[in-house]
Design a protein around this motif. Structure first.
Motif, PDB file in Angstrom:
ATOM      1  N   MET A 295       0.818  -1.178   0.000  1.00  0.00           N
ATOM      2  CA  MET A 295       0.000   0.000   0.000  1.00  0.00           C
ATOM      3  C   MET A 295       0.870   1.253   0.000  1.00  0.00           C
ATOM      4  O   MET A 295       0.535   2.229  -0.661  1.00  0.00           O
ATOM      5  CB  MET A 295      -0.912  -0.076   1.215  1.00  0.00           C
ATOM      6  CG  MET A 295      -1.850   1.063   1.318  1.00  0.00           C
ATOM      7  SD  MET A 295      -3.103   0.838   0.069  1.00  0.00           S
ATOM      8  CE  MET A 295      -4.291   1.905   0.610  1.00  0.00           C
ATOM      9  N   LYS A 296       1.962   1.166   0.781  1.00  0.00           N
ATOM     10  CA  LYS A 296       2.883   2.284   0.862  1.00  0.00           C
ATOM     11  C   LYS A 296       3.515   2.544  -0.499  1.00  0.00           C
ATOM     12  O   LYS A 296       3.683   3.691  -0.904  1.00  0.00           O
ATOM     13  CB  LYS A 296       3.945   1.978   1.911  1.00  0.00           C
ATOM     14  CG  LYS A 296       4.779   3.128   2.300  1.00  0.00           C
ATOM     15  CD  LYS A 296       5.696   2.730   3.412  1.00  0.00           C
ATOM     16  CE  LYS A 296       6.464   3.897   3.900  1.00  0.00           C
ATOM     17  NZ  LYS A 296       7.427   3.542   4.910  1.00  0.00           N
ATOM     18  N   GLU A 297       3.826   1.462  -1.210  1.00  0.00           N
ATOM     19  CA  GLU A 297       4.403   1.601  -2.531  1.00  0.00           C
ATOM     20  C   GLU A 297       3.403   2.202  -3.513  1.00  0.00           C
ATOM     21  O   GLU A 297       3.766   3.040  -4.340  1.00  0.00           O
ATOM     22  CB  GLU A 297       4.816   0.200  -3.037  1.00  0.00           C
ATOM     23  CG  GLU A 297       6.279   0.051  -3.224  1.00  0.00           C
ATOM     24  CD  GLU A 297       6.625  -1.338  -3.699  1.00  0.00           C
ATOM     25  OE1 GLU A 297       6.217  -1.663  -4.833  1.00  0.00           O
ATOM     26  OE2 GLU A 297       7.253  -2.042  -2.944  1.00  0.00           O
ATOM     27  N   ILE A 298       2.139   1.793  -3.426  1.00  0.00           N
ATOM     28  CA  ILE A 298       1.115   2.314  -4.318  1.00  0.00           C
ATOM     29  C   ILE A 298       0.920   3.818  -4.073  1.00  0.00           C
ATOM     30  O   ILE A 298       0.833   4.599  -5.009  1.00  0.00           O
ATOM     31  CB  ILE A 298      -0.215   1.554  -4.122  1.00  0.00           C
ATOM     32  CG1 ILE A 298      -0.043   0.107  -4.582  1.00  0.00           C
ATOM     33  CG2 ILE A 298      -1.363   2.213  -4.875  1.00  0.00           C
ATOM     34  CD1 ILE A 298      -1.229  -0.762  -4.297  1.00  0.00           C
ATOM     35  N   MET A 299       0.879   4.196  -2.791  1.00  0.00           N
ATOM     36  CA  MET A 299       0.716   5.617  -2.457  1.00  0.00           C
ATOM     37  C   MET A 299       1.927   6.424  -2.911  1.00  0.00           C
ATOM     38  O   MET A 299       1.791   7.551  -3.355  1.00  0.00           O
ATOM     39  CB  MET A 299       0.489   5.799  -0.956  1.00  0.00           C
ATOM     40  CG  MET A 299      -0.877   5.370  -0.497  1.00  0.00           C
ATOM     41  SD  MET A 299      -2.197   6.207  -1.356  1.00  0.00           S
ATOM     42  CE  MET A 299      -2.095   7.819  -0.656  1.00  0.00           C
ATOM     43  N   HIS A 300       3.103   5.823  -2.763  1.00  0.00           N
ATOM     44  CA  HIS A 300       4.323   6.525  -3.169  1.00  0.00           C
ATOM     45  C   HIS A 300       4.337   6.699  -4.696  1.00  0.00           C
ATOM     46  O   HIS A 300       4.727   7.747  -5.205  1.00  0.00           O
ATOM     47  CB  HIS A 300       5.552   5.754  -2.690  1.00  0.00           C
ATOM     48  CG  HIS A 300       6.847   6.447  -2.982  1.00  0.00           C
ATOM     49  ND1 HIS A 300       7.077   7.766  -2.696  1.00  0.00           N
ATOM     50  CD2 HIS A 300       8.004   6.009  -3.577  1.00  0.00           C
ATOM     51  CE1 HIS A 300       8.278   8.103  -3.061  1.00  0.00           C
ATOM     52  NE2 HIS A 300       8.872   7.029  -3.613  1.00  0.00           N
ATOM     53  N   THR A 301       3.876   5.688  -5.442  1.00  0.00           N
ATOM     54  CA  THR A 301       3.914   5.739  -6.888  1.00  0.00           C
ATOM     55  C   THR A 301       2.741   6.566  -7.455  1.00  0.00           C
ATOM     56  O   THR A 301       2.928   7.407  -8.327  1.00  0.00           O
ATOM     57  CB  THR A 301       3.841   4.314  -7.482  1.00  0.00           C
ATOM     58  OG1 THR A 301       4.890   3.519  -6.902  1.00  0.00           O
ATOM     59  CG2 THR A 301       3.999   4.349  -8.975  1.00  0.00           C
ATOM     60  N   TYR A 302       1.539   6.287  -6.941  1.00  0.00           N
ATOM     61  CA  TYR A 302       0.351   6.920  -7.501  1.00  0.00           C
ATOM     62  C   TYR A 302      -0.298   7.974  -6.597  1.00  0.00           C
ATOM     63  O   TYR A 302      -1.368   8.476  -6.899  1.00  0.00           O
ATOM     64  CB  TYR A 302      -0.700   5.844  -7.820  1.00  0.00           C
ATOM     65  CG  TYR A 302      -0.228   4.849  -8.848  1.00  0.00           C
ATOM     66  CD1 TYR A 302      -0.115   5.214 -10.175  1.00  0.00           C
ATOM     67  CD2 TYR A 302       0.112   3.549  -8.480  1.00  0.00           C
ATOM     68  CE1 TYR A 302       0.313   4.296 -11.113  1.00  0.00           C
ATOM     69  CE2 TYR A 302       0.544   2.634  -9.403  1.00  0.00           C
ATOM     70  CZ  TYR A 302       0.654   3.009 -10.730  1.00  0.00           C
ATOM     71  OH  TYR A 302       1.078   2.112 -11.652  1.00  0.00           O
ATOM     72  N   GLY A 303       0.318   8.331  -5.510  1.00  0.00           N
ATOM     73  CA  GLY A 303      -0.257   9.263  -4.542  1.00  0.00           C
ATOM     74  C   GLY A 303      -0.533  10.634  -5.134  1.00  0.00           C
ATOM     75  O   GLY A 303      -1.608  11.227  -4.948  1.00  0.00           O
ATOM     76  N   ALA A 304       0.437  11.153  -5.857  1.00  0.00           N
ATOM     77  CA  ALA A 304       0.270  12.474  -6.466  1.00  0.00           C
ATOM     78  C   ALA A 304      -0.872  12.449  -7.482  1.00  0.00           C
ATOM     79  O   ALA A 304      -1.670  13.383  -7.570  1.00  0.00           O
ATOM     80  CB  ALA A 304       1.568  12.906  -7.126  1.00  0.00           C
TER      81      ALA A 304
END
Length: 151
Positions: free
Chosen positions: A1-10
């Motif tokens: 989840m952290k990776e998804i937010m880091h990649t697609y958060g913006a």
């Protein structure tokens, strides 16, 4: 989840902001559309008697009669116009100013509070009239009156 937010958060935050802005503008445009909506001024529940009186009265076409009048005769101001289908909507016709051929005022020709005209001399007179309709609306008219010497 952290990776998804880091990649697609913006991208997710930008999309949320864009949806919020679109929702805001769509609400504003809806309110603007409602504000400028074409509405009937008077609906069935409104009691506006003045408007009701005006809307059902047909305005007559005021056409001067091509007549030659005689001096020293009373002329009824309302008889200066031809009768039309809407003439029944005329309550009264009153003269308020009379001018002779030279443009001089001849208000002494006005009798009976403007309801009648009396010409002592022959000539072509310009008569300014107020025509009052049965609903109180007033029209103004200017007509020429040809007066001949009494035979």
């Amino acid at each position: 989840m952290k990776e998804i937010m880091h990649t697609y958060g913006a991208l997710i935050i930008s999309a949320a902001i864009l949806v919020g802005i679109l929702a805001l503008f769509s609400n504003v445009s809806y309110r603007a559309a409602v504000a400028f909506e074409n509405k009937e001024i008077l609906d069935d529940n409104m009691q506006n008697i003045a408007y009701d009186n005006y809307k059902d009265v047909h305005i007559p076409k005021l056409t001067p009669k091509p007549a030659l009048y005689e001096t020293s005769r009373d002329i009824i101001a309302g008889n200066l116009f031809c009768d039309t289908a809407e003439s029944a909507n005329i309550l009264r016709t009153k003269a308020y100013t009379v001018l002779d051929e030279s443009g001089n005022r001849k208000d002494e020709c006005i009798k009976n509070s403007g309801m009648r005209l009396y010409f002592a001399k022959p000539g072509i007179y310009t008569v300014y009239l107020t025509v009052t309709m049965v609903n109180g609306m007033q029209l103004h008219s200017v007509t020429k009156v040809a007066v001949n010497q009494k035979i």
